[in-house]
Design a protein around this motif. Structure first.
Motif, short mmCIF file in Angstrom:
data_model
loop_
_atom_site.label_atom_id
_atom_site.label_comp_id
_atom_site.label_asym_id
_atom_site.label_seq_id
_atom_site.Cartn_x
_atom_site.Cartn_y
_atom_site.Cartn_z
N ASP A 138 0.81 -1.15 -0.11
CA ASP A 138 -0.03 0.13 0.12
C ASP A 138 0.99 1.22 -0.10
O ASP A 138 1.78 1.47 0.66
CB ASP A 138 -0.80 -0.04 1.42
CG ASP A 138 -1.87 1.18 1.32
OD1 ASP A 138 -1.47 1.95 1.86
OD2 ASP A 138 -2.94 1.10 0.57
N ARG A 139 0.36 2.23 -0.82
CA ARG A 139 1.24 3.53 -0.85
C ARG A 139 1.24 4.20 0.38
O ARG A 139 2.08 4.96 0.78
CB ARG A 139 0.69 4.28 -2.19
CG ARG A 139 0.83 3.92 -3.61
CD ARG A 139 0.49 4.80 -4.57
NE ARG A 139 0.60 4.03 -5.87
CZ ARG A 139 0.22 4.85 -6.89
NH1 ARG A 139 -0.25 6.09 -6.93
NH2 ARG A 139 0.68 4.25 -8.04
N GLU A 140 0.00 4.33 1.05
CA GLU A 140 0.05 5.20 2.28
C GLU A 140 1.12 4.43 3.39
O GLU A 140 1.80 5.37 4.17
CB GLU A 140 -1.38 4.80 2.84
CG GLU A 140 -1.38 5.66 4.43
CD GLU A 140 -2.87 5.44 4.85
OE1 GLU A 140 -3.04 5.98 6.04
OE2 GLU A 140 -3.74 4.66 4.35
N GLN B 148 3.97 3.05 2.58
CA GLN B 148 5.16 3.51 1.93
C GLN B 148 5.73 4.83 2.38
O GLN B 148 6.59 5.17 2.76
CB GLN B 148 5.33 3.20 0.47
CG GLN B 148 6.82 3.44 -0.03
CD GLN B 148 7.71 2.59 0.23
OE1 GLN B 148 7.52 1.49 0.02
NE2 GLN B 148 8.66 3.30 0.91
N ALA B 149 4.48 5.76 2.19
CA ALA B 149 4.73 6.87 2.77
C ALA B 149 5.02 7.16 4.08
O ALA B 149 6.09 8.07 4.39
CB ALA B 149 3.27 7.92 2.39
N MET B 150 4.31 6.44 4.83
CA MET B 150 4.64 6.37 6.31
C MET B 150 6.09 6.19 6.72
O MET B 150 6.58 6.82 7.54
CB MET B 150 3.74 5.56 7.08
CG MET B 150 2.35 6.13 7.26
SD MET B 150 1.15 4.82 8.20
CE MET B 150 1.77 4.82 9.80
N ASP C 127 8.59 6.41 4.42
CA ASP C 127 9.33 7.39 3.92
C ASP C 127 9.47 8.66 4.89
O ASP C 127 10.47 9.09 5.18
CB ASP C 127 8.92 7.80 2.64
CG ASP C 127 8.94 6.95 1.74
OD1 ASP C 127 9.81 5.86 1.80
OD2 ASP C 127 8.08 7.06 0.45
N GLN C 128 8.27 8.89 5.52
CA GLN C 128 8.42 9.79 6.52
C GLN C 128 9.01 9.68 7.84
O GLN C 128 9.98 10.35 8.05
CB GLN C 128 6.96 10.14 6.90
CG GLN C 128 6.84 11.45 7.86
CD GLN C 128 5.39 11.74 8.05
OE1 GLN C 128 4.42 10.93 7.81
NE2 GLN C 128 5.13 12.87 9.26
N SER D 188 12.93 10.13 6.85
CA SER D 188 13.23 11.65 6.85
C SER D 188 13.59 12.08 8.20
O SER D 188 14.08 13.03 8.41
CB SER D 188 12.51 12.09 5.90
OG SER D 188 11.15 12.39 6.80
#
Length: 586
Positions: free
Chosen positions: A573-575, A577-579, A581-582, A585
């Protein structure tokens, strides 16, 4: 005992083969039938003991299991053999039932021919038994293997009696272990001693000969009753008063007679009535009493009428509903063995009536009803080819049958015809407001339709009717959560977890409890619930995600990253993956 020429002499030796082929021909259409969504799952498709084929563990289970009303190890083993040979291809299972019924038809001729010496009367009676539409349910329904299998050993018992009593007793035992309703066979043996064997005097000797049969019948009757009580198959007497059960029995006898003579409105289920109009009970009582009087009056000159009538009445006793097992008022399959009595009455009575007719007229008079019955049977068999056709036809006969509405709704739900399924579930709940399964299924259909408010009403009613139903609590909680009533949902999830849920439902319940506790800031309790959910179902993405959120809030980033990576491997799921990635960072 009256004796005639051997059944295998001359052209008569072809009669058993002809009856066997007749039975095959009339029911051949059943071979293209599917498994029916009415007990076939319990007996075969969802029964792991049966599906595994003939195994030692399966045989042990069959011998030690009193399930689904009957103690029937021989029937279970026959299903196992079918699965061993045919797997889950329904045609093979149908073929076995068809071959058994065709064999029973031939055996019935041989039994009657042996006992009476009458060739053509025996052949006509056996043909009536073989092709009557009332046989369709027993032959074309895989779950009713017990009828034709028990009937096979029943016929062999009659064949061995009275010359080979120990062989007869062994065959009777196998009949009982196929379907315990064969318990009335000792009564039939005494009837046959009266006619056609004419060997009743002295009574003491005849009774002594049948004592082993009555003992076997008594043992199986006790086992069956215990099994019915333990599995909840018997109906609470408070639900159907004794007088109502007697009225239903009287009316059912009359309906069986009507369906024998006019077999055009046959349904898979005839629901037990809440009340019976007095005119029906009175009319049925007059009919039965009148027939009994006339038959008794002619007992000396026409003993076959008395024997056939008492065979019909007596063999039906275990299924007539005085002691209820199941929700039906009556069933076509219950006539499988009792119908032999009526066939004897019709065959011998017709022969006596048509004695002075010319041969051509007699042949025509016998052929016409058999042809009509064969056509009706072929047509009736067509309704049993698949579940939807069967249930829709049954509703055209019995529109107020809640169980058929439920079963048709289930079939439509599996076919994703959700609005139509919901309509049938709603009708079932209207017909039987106290039917918890109707409300549960209606809730499921409404849930699929996105009608959360309606689903909540249905699930709440199910929980009211069955307070111990963990499944109802779970789905009520799911609907309340979707409606935003989170505190109520949390309470129902927790109550559901106190009961018996499937692994998937339990995992989802723990996951939802964890998510709701997370929203309340109860982190330790939330973590415990979410980890329990993942122990039950490691691939539950929602639990991984919510656990990660909780860990992030507690600054336990390595653990949170591990949970998100686990979720990402499952769903991509992209969500998620976004979590990740965050977090990377930071």
């Amino acid at each position: 005992m009256r004796k005639g020429p051997p059944a295998t002499s001359g052209h008569h030796r072809y009669i058993p083969a002809g009856l066997f082929l007749l039975g095959l021909l009339v029911f051949w259409r059943a071979l293209s039938g599917d498994f029916i969504a009415l007990d076939d799952d319990f007996y075969v498709t969802n029964n792991t003991h049966v599906r595994d084929g003939l195994t030692w563990s399966g045989i042990q289970w069959a011998l030690g299991s009193v399930t689904y009303i009957y103690y029937q190890p021989v029937t279970w083993i026959s299903h196992m053999i079918d699965c061993e040979i045919f797997g889950l291809k329904p045609a093979g299972h149908h073929l076995t039932s068809l071959l058994l019924h065709a064999t029973n038809s031939a055996l019935l001729f041989l039994v009657l021919r042996k006992m009476t010496g009458a060739i053509w009367r025996s052949a006509f009676a056996a043909a009536l038994f073989a092709i009557h539409p009332l046989r369709v349910e027993s032959v074309a329904w895989i779950a009713e293997r017990k009828d034709v299998l028990s009937g096979f050993f029943y016929m062999l018992t009659l064949w061995a009696y009275p010359n080979k009593l120990w062989t007869a007793a062994c065959m009777f035992t196998l009949a009982l272990l196929s379907k315990p309703t064969a318990v009335t066979l000792p009564f039939v043996l005494l009837l046959l001693d009266y006619w056609p064997l004419r060997r009743l005097p002295p009574w003491g000797q005849r009774v002594r000969e049948t004592i082993p049969f009555f003992v076997l019948a008594a043992v199986i009757s006790v086992l069956t009753y215990i099994g019915q009580k333990e599995t909840g198959a018997t109906v609470d007497l408070g639900e159907s008063p004794f007088i109502l059960r007697v009225e239903n029995a009287v009316v059912s006898y009359a309906r069986y007679l009507t369906n024998t003579l006019f077999p055009t409105s046959l349904a898979a289920v005839y629901p037990f009535p809440l009340e019976i109009p007095i005119w029906q009970t009175l009319g049925a009582s007059i009919l039965l009493a009148g027939l009994t009087y006339l038959i008794w009056k002619n007992r000396r000159t026409r003993p076959y009428l008395l024997v056939g009538w008492l065979w019909f009445l007596g063999v039906l006793v275990p299924m007539i509903g005085i002691i209820r097992a199941g929700s039906q008022a009556m069933a076509d399959r219950f006539t499988y063995l009792p119908s032999i009595g009526l066939a004897i009455m019709i065959a011998w009575g017709a022969a006596e009536f048509a004695y002075r007719w010319k041969l051509r007229t007699r042949v025509l008079a016998a052929a016409v009803p058999l042809i009509i019955l064969a056509v009706l049977t072929i047509h009736q068999t067509g309704f049993w080819l698949n579940s939807q056709t069967l249930f829709e036809h049954s509703l055209s006969i019995e529109p107020n049958s809640a169980i058929i509405h439920l079963n048709l709704g289930h079939v439509l739900l599996t076919q994703r015809h959700v609005p139509e399924a919901a309509a049938h579930f709603a009708e079932a709940s209207r017909i039987e407001p106290a039917n918890q399964l109707a409300h549960l299924n209606l809730g499921a259909a409404r849930y699929k339709l996105g009608d959360m408010a309606g689903a909540a009403v249905s699930y709440a009613e199910t929980a009211r009717l069955a307070p111990g139903s963990a499944e109802a609590r779970f789905w009520l909680a799911m609907t309340l959560r979707n409606l935003g009533r989170k505190q109520e949902a949390l309470l129902h999830f927790q109550e559901a977890l106190q009961g018996s849920l499937s692994t998937e439902e339990a995992a989802n319940a723990h996951s939802n409890v964890g998510a709701l506790l997370l929203e309340q800031g109860s982190y330790p309790a939330a973590e415990k619930s979410l980890k329990t959910a993942l122990e039950l179902q490691p691939a539950l993405v929602a639990a991984h995600r919510n656990l990660a959120i909780m860990l992030i809030r507690q600054k336990r980033l390595p653990e949170a990253i591990a949970q998100l990576n686990a979720a990402l491997r499952i769903t991509g799921d992209r969500e998620i993956q976004a979590m990740l990635d965050q977090l990377g960072s930071r």
